[in-house]
Design a protein around this motif. Structure first.
Motif, mmCIF file in Angstrom:
data_model
loop_
_atom_site.group_PDB
_atom_site.id
_atom_site.type_symbol
_atom_site.label_atom_id
_atom_site.label_comp_id
_atom_site.label_asym_id
_atom_site.label_seq_id
_atom_site.Cartn_x
_atom_site.Cartn_y
_atom_site.Cartn_z
ATOM 1 N N ARG A 62 -10.889 -12.800 18.727
ATOM 2 C CA ARG A 62 -9.648 -13.439 19.226
ATOM 3 C C ARG A 62 -8.665 -13.670 18.087
ATOM 4 N N LEU A 63 -9.155 -14.145 16.962
ATOM 5 C CA LEU A 63 -8.311 -14.410 15.802
ATOM 6 C C LEU A 63 -7.642 -13.117 15.314
ATOM 7 N N ILE A 64 -8.419 -12.057 15.179
ATOM 8 C CA ILE A 64 -7.875 -10.792 14.676
ATOM 9 C C ILE A 64 -6.876 -10.210 15.668
ATOM 10 N N ARG A 65 -7.158 -10.311 16.951
ATOM 11 C CA ARG A 65 -6.216 -9.810 17.964
ATOM 12 C C ARG A 65 -4.882 -10.552 17.891
ATOM 13 N N ARG A 66 -4.935 -11.859 17.698
ATOM 14 C CA ARG A 66 -3.687 -12.644 17.535
ATOM 15 C C ARG A 66 -2.934 -12.194 16.297
ATOM 16 N N MET A 67 -3.681 -11.946 15.220
ATOM 17 C CA MET A 67 -3.080 -11.508 13.968
ATOM 18 C C MET A 67 -2.394 -10.146 14.147
ATOM 19 N N LEU A 68 -3.090 -9.203 14.753
ATOM 20 C CA LEU A 68 -2.524 -7.868 14.962
ATOM 21 C C LEU A 68 -1.270 -7.936 15.830
ATOM 22 N N ALA A 69 -1.307 -8.733 16.897
ATOM 23 C CA ALA A 69 -0.151 -8.866 17.783
ATOM 24 C C ALA A 69 1.039 -9.479 17.044
ATOM 25 N N PHE A 70 0.772 -10.479 16.224
ATOM 26 C CA PHE A 70 1.847 -11.134 15.467
ATOM 27 C C PHE A 70 2.534 -10.141 14.531
ATOM 28 N N PHE A 71 1.741 -9.400 13.761
ATOM 29 C CA PHE A 71 2.333 -8.460 12.816
ATOM 30 C C PHE A 71 3.040 -7.306 13.529
ATOM 31 N N GLU A 72 2.504 -6.890 14.668
ATOM 32 C CA GLU A 72 3.180 -5.840 15.436
ATOM 33 C C GLU A 72 4.529 -6.345 15.940
ATOM 34 N N ALA A 73 4.572 -7.571 16.445
ATOM 35 C CA ALA A 73 5.825 -8.155 16.931
ATOM 36 C C ALA A 73 6.852 -8.288 15.809
ATOM 37 N N LYS A 74 6.388 -8.552 14.605
ATOM 38 C CA LYS A 74 7.272 -8.676 13.441
ATOM 39 C C LYS A 74 7.627 -7.318 12.842
ATOM 40 N N ALA A 75 7.000 -6.243 13.343
ATOM 41 C CA ALA A 75 7.194 -4.883 12.821
ATOM 42 C C ALA A 75 6.819 -4.788 11.341
ATOM 43 N N ILE A 76 5.757 -5.498 10.985
ATOM 44 C CA ILE A 76 5.226 -5.445 9.621
ATOM 45 C C ILE A 76 3.948 -4.611 9.681
ATOM 46 N N LEU A 107 -9.315 -0.690 14.859
ATOM 47 C CA LEU A 107 -9.898 -2.022 14.698
ATOM 48 C C LEU A 107 -10.122 -2.675 16.061
ATOM 49 N N LEU A 108 -9.159 -2.527 16.964
ATOM 50 C CA LEU A 108 -9.334 -3.084 18.307
ATOM 51 C C LEU A 108 -10.548 -2.455 18.998
ATOM 52 N N ALA A 109 -10.741 -1.154 18.812
ATOM 53 C CA ALA A 109 -11.906 -0.493 19.390
ATOM 54 C C ALA A 109 -13.202 -1.040 18.781
ATOM 55 N N LEU A 110 -13.191 -1.309 17.475
ATOM 56 C CA LEU A 110 -14.359 -1.910 16.834
ATOM 57 C C LEU A 110 -14.640 -3.304 17.397
ATOM 58 N N LEU A 111 -13.583 -4.051 17.657
ATOM 59 C CA LEU A 111 -13.770 -5.394 18.190
ATOM 60 C C LEU A 111 -14.356 -5.358 19.600
ATOM 61 N N ASP A 112 -14.059 -4.293 20.342
ATOM 62 C CA ASP A 112 -14.593 -4.140 21.692
ATOM 63 C C ASP A 112 -16.025 -3.617 21.693
ATOM 64 N N ALA A 113 -16.455 -3.012 20.594
ATOM 65 C CA ALA A 113 -17.774 -2.396 20.512
ATOM 66 C C ALA A 113 -18.836 -3.422 20.091
ATOM 67 N N THR A 114 -20.067 -3.002 20.197
ATOM 68 C CA THR A 114 -21.180 -3.812 19.710
ATOM 69 C C THR A 114 -21.730 -3.130 18.471
ATOM 70 N N PRO A 115 -22.473 -3.835 17.631
ATOM 71 C CA PRO A 115 -22.938 -3.240 16.379
ATOM 72 C C PRO A 115 -23.824 -2.012 16.563
ATOM 73 N N ASP A 116 -24.474 -1.893 17.716
ATOM 74 C CA ASP A 116 -25.345 -0.740 17.927
ATOM 75 C C ASP A 116 -24.608 0.441 18.549
ATOM 76 N N GLY A 117 -23.269 0.322 18.705
ATOM 77 C CA GLY A 117 -22.473 1.427 19.203
ATOM 78 C C GLY A 117 -22.138 1.342 20.687
ATOM 79 N N GLY A 118 -22.697 0.393 21.392
ATOM 80 C CA GLY A 118 -22.379 0.230 22.803
ATOM 81 C C GLY A 118 -21.065 -0.482 22.979
ATOM 82 N N ALA A 119 -20.620 -0.583 24.208
ATOM 83 C CA ALA A 119 -19.365 -1.293 24.467
ATOM 84 C C ALA A 119 -19.598 -2.444 25.423
#
Length: 119
Positions: A62-76, A107-119
């Protein structure tokens, strides 16, 4: 476990440094002064590092998703580096980061995945 680090791809313009520093201070508790310094450094100024797939994965996701959205909105644009469980940050050549770079979408895909490669 995999680890990531996030920095800005380019130095953050002075007009945006205060807003971005305040956001990161509130989100991850970083000092405004040290964060502003990191933001002005561009790619070499890593402002966030964390392991993926820990017991706190849901909270970090959740934290990383908020961070990514913030920087995307700022176009940074962000530089996101990922190393594997057996790798060390010491192996990452500061002059040649490309083998470790991933996109925000990856990174978003990694956040959706599990460590063993499942989703």
């Amino acid at each position: 476990m995999a680890q990531i680090t996030i920095s800005c791809s380019i130095p953050v313009p002075d007009d945006d440094v205060a807003d971005v520093s305040e956001f990161l201070h509130k989100l991850v508790g970083r000092s405004r002064v040290s964060t502003a310094r990191m933001l002005r450094m561009g790619e070499t100024g890593c402002f966030y590092t964390c392991p993926l797939y820990t017991d706190e994965h849901v909270k970090l996701s959740r934290l990383i998703r908020r961070m990514l959205a913030f920087f995307e909105a700022k176009a940074i644009p962000l530089t996101i580096l990922k190393i594997g469980a057996q790798d060390s940050w010491y192996e990452v050549d500061p002059e040649r980061r490309d083998p470790w770079k991933i996109s925000p979408q990856a990174l978003l895909a990694l956040l959706d995945a599990t460590p063993d490669g499942g989703a």
